[in-house]
Design an enzyme around this catalytic site. Structure first.
Site, PDB file in Angstrom:
ATOM      1  N   LYS A  19      36.892  34.149  48.771  1.00 59.65           N
ATOM      2  CA  LYS A  19      35.447  33.991  48.547  1.00 59.65           C
ATOM      3  C   LYS A  19      35.200  33.380  47.181  1.00 59.65           C
ATOM      4  O   LYS A  19      36.018  33.510  46.248  1.00 59.65           O
ATOM      5  CB  LYS A  19      34.695  35.318  48.658  1.00 59.65           C
ATOM      6  CG  LYS A  19      35.056  36.393  47.616  1.00 59.65           C
ATOM      7  CD  LYS A  19      34.348  36.268  46.279  1.00 59.65           C
ATOM      8  CE  LYS A  19      34.909  37.210  45.230  1.00 59.65           C
ATOM      9  NZ  LYS A  19      34.525  36.940  43.863  1.00 59.65           N
ATOM     10  N   ASP A 150      34.467  43.983  47.237  1.00 58.14           N
ATOM     11  CA  ASP A 150      34.440  42.694  47.950  1.00 58.14           C
ATOM     12  C   ASP A 150      35.023  42.776  49.364  1.00 58.14           C
ATOM     13  O   ASP A 150      35.055  41.770  50.072  1.00 58.14           O
ATOM     14  CB  ASP A 150      35.264  41.646  47.171  1.00 58.14           C
ATOM     15  CG  ASP A 150      34.641  41.298  45.831  1.00 58.14           C
ATOM     16  OD1 ASP A 150      33.419  41.439  45.686  1.00 58.14           O
ATOM     17  OD2 ASP A 150      35.398  40.863  44.946  1.00 58.14           O
TER      18      ASP A 150
HETATM   19  O1  C5P Z   1      35.575  47.438  43.700  1.00 59.04           O
HETATM   20  P1  C5P Z   1      36.831  46.854  43.133  1.00 59.04           P
HETATM   21  O2  C5P Z   1      37.985  47.813  43.172  1.00 59.04           O
HETATM   22  O3  C5P Z   1      37.182  45.516  43.696  1.00 59.04           O
HETATM   23  O4  C5P Z   1      36.520  46.582  41.594  1.00 59.04           O
HETATM   24  C1  C5P Z   1      37.523  46.325  40.659  1.00 59.04           C
HETATM   25  C2  C5P Z   1      36.987  46.675  39.268  1.00 59.04           C
HETATM   26  O5  C5P Z   1      35.921  45.777  38.922  1.00 59.04           O
HETATM   27  C3  C5P Z   1      36.359  48.067  39.172  1.00 59.04           C
HETATM   28  O6  C5P Z   1      37.310  49.029  38.841  1.00 59.04           O
HETATM   29  C4  C5P Z   1      35.333  47.885  38.063  1.00 59.04           C
HETATM   30  O7  C5P Z   1      35.963  47.967  36.806  1.00 59.04           O
HETATM   31  C5  C5P Z   1      34.878  46.452  38.243  1.00 59.04           C
HETATM   32  N1  C5P Z   1      33.613  46.322  39.002  1.00 59.04           N
HETATM   33  C6  C5P Z   1      32.425  46.695  38.424  1.00 59.04           C
HETATM   34  N2  C5P Z   1      31.255  46.551  39.117  1.00 59.04           N
HETATM   35  C7  C5P Z   1      31.261  46.035  40.373  1.00 59.04           C
HETATM   36  C8  C5P Z   1      32.471  45.653  40.978  1.00 59.04           C
HETATM   37  C9  C5P Z   1      33.639  45.803  40.265  1.00 59.04           C
HETATM   38  O8  C5P Z   1      32.388  47.151  37.277  1.00 59.04           O
HETATM   39  N3  C5P Z   1      30.109  45.913  41.015  1.00 59.04           N
END
Ligand code: C5P
Length: 309
Positions: A19, A150
């Site tokens: 993406k 995502d």
């Molecule tokens: O949700 P995911 O595990 O992909 O996110 C990876 C990292 O990105 C999270 O641990 C966080 O630090 C950051 N993040 C965030 N806010 C979001 C998505 C991701 O702070 N909306």
């Protein structure tokens, strides 16, 4: 549970796209540490494949090949393994399930293209089909959201608006096919580190809203309008952590890109061009300048995770 006979011999193969974020508006962190987002995702034609085959009860293993394979963990932190285990635990029968996973990567690791999330989404779908589980679309979305912000979009694909921390997705009205040139960075960027930098650079970020101009541009199908509406609140943080990305963006614009931005948390830079031949020209120029590790052409939108065997 008896394996489904038609799938036993060869397992199940799922193809899943990368993406880019056409807009990524980021607010101040919530109580849980995540950031509220208003984003517009587009799935583009760079794909990973995840193959799932039966393994003994409670046995889960993974092998990874292709782009950046040596940077992908093979333990329980691997998102595909986490997805398979989560699905088995929440929707499996009483007898334990197991899966042998194989990931073929084309999406760069830590590239801002949601490659890990794509692998999680693909593993969810592959294992649900392999194990012949009865999971609703809503059930799949809930598991995907638990795995990462995502992941639900990687299941959905197309062009979609994301809210919450990105996991709440709804298809967007969009016309046409867009041509992109992707410049992969020499080194990855940690998403968490980019968000931390964002907090330092933007201590008073307002609540995020999807830009109306972007939604209008998508409805028009005009790449020139879309190019003007591209935006990414994480870009200053990514540029601060990898200043050479400025040169990459500038070089692409000098060689005729209609628009340019860092994809998600970076370091991949995405360039929008008018058509296929402009994409070929720009890829050649960017490669010749040597400002990035590799260049790929892609089109979007494309569909989300799908079984391909
Ligand atoms: O949700 P995911 O595990 O992909 O996110 C990876 C990292 O990105 C999270 O641990 C966080 O630090 C950051 N993040 C965030 N806010 C979001 C998505 C991701 O702070 N909306």
């Amino acid at each position: 549970m008896a394996p489904s006979p038609s799938r036993t011999a060869t397992g199940v193969r799922v193809r899943v796209p990368a993406k880019i974020n056409l807009a990524l508006k980021v607010g101040a962190p919530r109580a849980d540490g995540y950031h509220p987002l208003a984003t517009v995702y587009q799935a583009v034609s760079v794909y990973d494949e995840v193959h799932a085959a039966w393994a003994g009860p409670d046995e889960f293993d993974v092998v990874v090949s292709g782009e950046g394979a040596d940077q992908v963990p093979l333990d329980d932190s691997n998102l595909a393994v986490r997805a398979a285990k989560l699905l088995a635990r929440t929707h499996g029968p009483n007898e334990s399930l197991g899966a042998s996973l194989s990931i073929k990567k084309s999406i760069p690791v830590a590239g801002g293209l949601a490659g890990g999330s794509a692998n999680g989404a693909a593993a969810l779908l592959a294992c649900a089909v392999l194990w012949d589980l009865d999971v609703t679309a809503d059930g799949m979305r809930a598991l995907a959201a638990e795995l990462g912000s995502d992941v639900p979009f990687a299941l959905l694909g197309g062009t979609a608006v994301g809210s919450g921390r990105g996991e709440d997705v709804a298809p967007a009205l969009a016309q046409g096919t867009y041509h992109w040139v992707l410049a992969f960075g020499f080194h990855g960027l940690s998403t968490a580190a980019v968000y931390r930098r964002f907090d330092e650079l933007s201590p008073n970020a307002p609540p995020p809203e999807v830009p109306a101009g972007l939604m209008n541009a998508l409805r028009s199908g005009d790449p020139k309008l879309l190019a003007r509406a591209l935006s990414n609140d994480l870009e200053p943080a990514a540029l601060d952590l990898q200043p050479r990305l400025r040169t990459v963006l500038q070089t692409g614009l000098e060689y005729g890109a209609l628009g340019a931005l860092v994809s998600g948390s970076g370091p991949t830079c995405a360039f929008l061009v008018g058509d296929e031949s402009a994409a070929v020209d720009l890829s050649v120029s960017l490669s010749a300048e040597g400002v990035c590790r590799a260049v790929r052409r892609a089109t979007g939108p494309v569909i989300g995770a799908r079984v391909v065997n």
